[in-house]
Enzyme design. Structure first.
Site, PDB file in Angstrom:
ATOM      1  N   GLU A  91       4.748  53.783 -50.697  1.00  0.00           N
ATOM      2  CA  GLU A  91       3.436  53.959 -51.316  1.00  0.00           C
ATOM      3  C   GLU A  91       2.910  55.369 -51.105  1.00  0.00           C
ATOM      4  O   GLU A  91       3.208  56.028 -50.108  1.00  0.00           O
ATOM      5  CB  GLU A  91       2.444  52.918 -50.807  1.00  0.00           C
ATOM      6  CG  GLU A  91       2.184  52.944 -49.322  1.00  0.00           C
ATOM      7  CD  GLU A  91       1.255  51.799 -48.889  1.00  0.00           C
ATOM      8  OE1 GLU A  91       1.732  50.666 -48.771  1.00  0.00           O
ATOM      9  OE2 GLU A  91       0.063  52.060 -48.662  1.00  0.00           O
ATOM     10  N   CYS A 115       3.089  51.004 -33.755  1.00  0.00           N
ATOM     11  CA  CYS A 115       1.648  50.945 -33.463  1.00  0.00           C
ATOM     12  C   CYS A 115       1.110  49.572 -33.869  1.00  0.00           C
ATOM     13  O   CYS A 115       1.418  49.072 -34.949  1.00  0.00           O
ATOM     14  CB  CYS A 115       0.897  52.059 -34.181  1.00  0.00           C
ATOM     15  SG  CYS A 115       1.423  53.697 -33.653  1.00  0.00           S
ATOM     16  N   CYS A 118      -0.876  48.834 -37.316  1.00  0.00           N
ATOM     17  CA  CYS A 118      -0.380  49.487 -38.533  1.00  0.00           C
ATOM     18  C   CYS A 118       0.633  48.606 -39.257  1.00  0.00           C
ATOM     19  O   CYS A 118       1.581  48.101 -38.659  1.00  0.00           O
ATOM     20  CB  CYS A 118       0.253  50.825 -38.164  1.00  0.00           C
ATOM     21  SG  CYS A 118       0.929  51.701 -39.588  1.00  0.00           S
ATOM     22  N   GLY A 158       5.333  55.943 -42.098  1.00  0.00           N
ATOM     23  CA  GLY A 158       6.338  56.738 -41.403  1.00  0.00           C
ATOM     24  C   GLY A 158       5.748  57.712 -40.412  1.00  0.00           C
ATOM     25  O   GLY A 158       4.559  58.033 -40.448  1.00  0.00           O
ATOM     26  N   GLU A 159       6.609  58.166 -39.492  1.00  0.00           N
ATOM     27  CA  GLU A 159       6.223  59.187 -38.521  1.00  0.00           C
ATOM     28  C   GLU A 159       6.946  60.479 -38.911  1.00  0.00           C
ATOM     29  O   GLU A 159       8.160  60.593 -38.712  1.00  0.00           O
ATOM     30  CB  GLU A 159       6.613  58.717 -37.114  1.00  0.00           C
ATOM     31  CG  GLU A 159       6.530  59.767 -36.017  1.00  0.00           C
ATOM     32  CD  GLU A 159       5.215  60.549 -35.977  1.00  0.00           C
ATOM     33  OE1 GLU A 159       4.135  59.942 -36.021  1.00  0.00           O
ATOM     34  OE2 GLU A 159       5.277  61.801 -35.925  1.00  0.00           O
ATOM     35  N   SER A 190       0.077  64.262 -39.804  1.00  0.00           N
ATOM     36  CA  SER A 190      -0.445  63.390 -38.753  1.00  0.00           C
ATOM     37  C   SER A 190       0.720  62.842 -37.935  1.00  0.00           C
ATOM     38  O   SER A 190       1.716  62.386 -38.492  1.00  0.00           O
ATOM     39  CB  SER A 190      -1.215  62.245 -39.406  1.00  0.00           C
ATOM     40  OG  SER A 190      -1.678  61.340 -38.434  1.00  0.00           O
ATOM     41  N   SER A 213      -2.818  61.300 -33.704  1.00  0.00           N
ATOM     42  CA  SER A 213      -3.337  59.942 -33.604  1.00  0.00           C
ATOM     43  C   SER A 213      -3.563  59.634 -32.132  1.00  0.00           C
ATOM     44  O   SER A 213      -2.635  59.311 -31.402  1.00  0.00           O
ATOM     45  CB  SER A 213      -2.326  58.957 -34.203  1.00  0.00           C
ATOM     46  OG  SER A 213      -2.210  59.190 -35.574  1.00  0.00           O
ATOM     47  N   LEU A 214      -4.790  59.782 -31.717  1.00  0.00           N
ATOM     48  CA  LEU A 214      -5.128  59.625 -30.293  1.00  0.00           C
ATOM     49  C   LEU A 214      -5.460  58.159 -30.005  1.00  0.00           C
ATOM     50  O   LEU A 214      -4.828  57.524 -29.172  1.00  0.00           O
ATOM     51  CB  LEU A 214      -6.305  60.553 -29.960  1.00  0.00           C
ATOM     52  CG  LEU A 214      -6.700  60.709 -28.514  1.00  0.00           C
ATOM     53  CD1 LEU A 214      -5.551  61.229 -27.665  1.00  0.00           C
ATOM     54  CD2 LEU A 214      -7.895  61.667 -28.394  1.00  0.00           C
ATOM     55  N   CYS A 338      -2.167  52.240 -45.361  1.00  0.00           N
ATOM     56  CA  CYS A 338      -1.280  52.294 -44.210  1.00  0.00           C
ATOM     57  C   CYS A 338      -0.156  51.255 -44.303  1.00  0.00           C
ATOM     58  O   CYS A 338       0.109  50.526 -43.359  1.00  0.00           O
ATOM     59  CB  CYS A 338      -2.057  52.092 -42.911  1.00  0.00           C
ATOM     60  SG  CYS A 338      -3.568  53.029 -42.810  1.00  0.00           S
TER      61      CYS A 338
HETATM   62  N1  SAH Z   1       2.846  58.278 -38.067  1.00  0.00           N
HETATM   63  C1  SAH Z   1       1.711  59.120 -38.295  1.00  0.00           C
HETATM   64  C2  SAH Z   1       1.021  58.816 -39.623  1.00  0.00           C
HETATM   65  C3  SAH Z   1       0.400  57.464 -39.618  1.00  0.00           C
HETATM   66  S1  SAH Z   1      -0.811  56.982 -40.778  1.00  0.00           S
HETATM   67  C4  SAH Z   1       0.735  58.971 -37.143  1.00  0.00           C
HETATM   68  O1  SAH Z   1       0.936  58.110 -36.307  1.00  0.00           O
HETATM   69  O2  SAH Z   1      -0.214  59.742 -37.068  1.00  0.00           O
HETATM   70  C5  SAH Z   1      -2.240  57.937 -40.505  1.00  0.00           C
HETATM   71  C6  SAH Z   1      -3.262  57.372 -39.530  1.00  0.00           C
HETATM   72  O3  SAH Z   1      -3.714  56.063 -39.867  1.00  0.00           O
HETATM   73  C7  SAH Z   1      -2.764  57.308 -38.097  1.00  0.00           C
HETATM   74  O4  SAH Z   1      -3.741  57.823 -37.253  1.00  0.00           O
HETATM   75  C8  SAH Z   1      -2.582  55.828 -37.901  1.00  0.00           C
HETATM   76  O5  SAH Z   1      -2.597  55.484 -36.550  1.00  0.00           O
HETATM   77  C9  SAH Z   1      -3.742  55.273 -38.698  1.00  0.00           C
HETATM   78  N2  SAH Z   1      -3.626  53.859 -39.063  1.00  0.00           N
HETATM   79  C10 SAH Z   1      -2.534  53.141 -39.382  1.00  0.00           C
HETATM   80  N3  SAH Z   1      -2.844  51.869 -39.675  1.00  0.00           N
HETATM   81  C11 SAH Z   1      -4.178  51.779 -39.559  1.00  0.00           C
HETATM   82  C12 SAH Z   1      -5.111  50.717 -39.738  1.00  0.00           C
HETATM   83  N4  SAH Z   1      -4.725  49.502 -40.089  1.00  0.00           N
HETATM   84  N5  SAH Z   1      -6.424  50.981 -39.522  1.00  0.00           N
HETATM   85  C13 SAH Z   1      -6.828  52.231 -39.169  1.00  0.00           C
HETATM   86  N6  SAH Z   1      -6.013  53.265 -38.993  1.00  0.00           N
HETATM   87  C14 SAH Z   1      -4.697  53.043 -39.176  1.00  0.00           C
END
Ligand code: SAH
Length: 349
Positions: A91, A115, A118, A158-159, A190, A213-214, A338
């Site tokens: 997507e 995570c 996600c 993806g990461e 990110s 992503s903290l 996401c």
């Molecule tokens: N792998 C990368 C990109 C992830 S998507 C990363 O970890 O940063 C971008 C952001 O959306 C990340 O901060 C991820 O943690 C967050 N994210 C993913 N699913 C989510 C959800 N259901 N609700 C809120 N934030 C979400």
């Protein structure tokens, strides 16, 4: 079959020369692929037919195919499901802002970071995307919308730093002046915090913006949300972030998905203040915090806190001199984000 869009201009020139053709053919081909956004070799009418036929024996030049587009009635956001050559679907999202068009693209099919909130990672990693497939998402959206892309965020499934070589190749190619020539200042990546790769990215200094992503101000809470926190502690991550800032001068973003009862109380906001102040005292770090109200997924039980609670969290940060915004939700009427859209598509009858 290999994607011909995976080749940088130098490699494409070598390929064309190895086929006994003149190098200017490579420049023509590159222009079809990365400026005119051709959807297959057939369109490339100024290339000899024999060359096009020879290329199509080993390579393909089609763009990812759009199999579904959802358009928001609220804000014109479009969510795309694209099918790759091997049948995998991914997507990507098109968002219209006052300052231009932004796209959010995926870097992998699925994800192995695990995570907890996600949807992209629920079935693990299927495979990495190639640079050409990442470019293809952007090109496909430009073609389908008929508009130019101004900003790119690599925040889809993806990461990206787990697919480092293809991701950095993508950055070089999307910002190539012989291609779409998108300014690197308008690109944000990110990451969940893969420390050695953050340092490598800092050393290579592409000039793109880094978002971390903290999601928690301490390792203990972070571990409950993100398995990667077991591998890299904040005492390793934060210096890597500082290093990124020192090398690139780019303001860093901390993403903080706010989850009710997990990371949303005042103590956590104050801890976050201390964590960031600790870094600022040492260096000149410029950063801001982006609070993301968690997007609940049906497979898990996470809840979004009340708006007032998120605002209180934001207020604590701001009172202490830390810029903080609450992410505006785009396209809220067209399914989640996401990785949720892809799952909806995959699992519908
Ligand atoms: N792998 C990368 C990109 C992830 S998507 C990363 O970890 O940063 C971008 C952001 O959306 C990340 O901060 C991820 O943690 C967050 N994210 C993913 N699913 C989510 C959800 N259901 N609700 C809120 N934030 C979400």
């Amino acid at each position: 079959m290999k994607n011909i869009r995976d080749f940088e201009i130098k490699e494409l020139t070598e390929l064309i020369e190895s086929m006994g053709e003149k190098s200017f053919r490579a420049a023509q081909l590159y222009q079809w692929l990365h400026v005119k956004l051709a959807d297959g070799f057939d369109e490339m009418t100024n290339l000899p037919k024999s060359l096009r036929e020879k290329l199509s024996e080993d390579y393909y030049a089609t763009l990812p195919e759009t199999v579904e587009v959802l358009t928001s009635q609220i804000d014109e956001t479009k969510k795309f499901i694209n099918r790759m050559k091997d049948g995998h679907v991914i997507e990507s999202v098109w968002m219209k802002y006052q300052h231009g068009n932004s796209v959010c693209i995926s870097s992998q099919v699925g994800c192995r970071m695990g995570c907890k909130f996600c949807a992209s990672t629920l079935d693990g990693l299927a495979r990495n995307l190639t640079s050409g497939e990442m470019l293809g998402q952007v090109y496909r959206m430009e073609k389908d919308t008929g508009e130019r892309v101004d900003n790119i965020v690599i925040m889809g499934s993806g990461e990206p730093l787990d697919n480092y070589d293809e991701f950095t190749r993508f950055i070089r190619m999307i910002s190539d002046k012989n291609g779409l020539n998108i300014s690197r200042r308008n690109i944000t990546v990110s990451t969940c915090g893969i420390v050695p790769r953050i340092r490598e990215l800092a050393d290579e200094n592409y000039g793109i913006t880094l978002a971390l992503s903290l999601h928690a101000p301490n390792d203990e809470t972070r571990k409950t949300l993100m398995p990667i926190a077991n591998k890299y502690s904040l005492s390793e991550i934060m210096p890597a972030i500082e290093y990124y800032f020192e090398k690139t001068g780019r303001r860093v973003t901390f993403e903080y998905s706010v989850v009710e009862g997990v990371n949303d109380n005042k103590n956590e906001a104050q801890q976050l203040v201390r964590l960031i102040h600790g870094m600022k005292q040492k260096g000149r770090l410029q950063c801001h915090v982006n609070l993301i109200p968690v997007n609940p997924i049906k497979e898990r039980d996470w809840k979004r806190p009340d708006r007032s609670k998120i605002e209180a969290f934001q207020h604590i940060l701001e009172k202490n001199g830390i810029a903080a915004t609450i992410r505006r939700e785009m396209g809220s009427d067209i399914s989640g984000s996401c990785g949720q859209l892809r799952r909806d598509y995959l699992f519908k009858e």
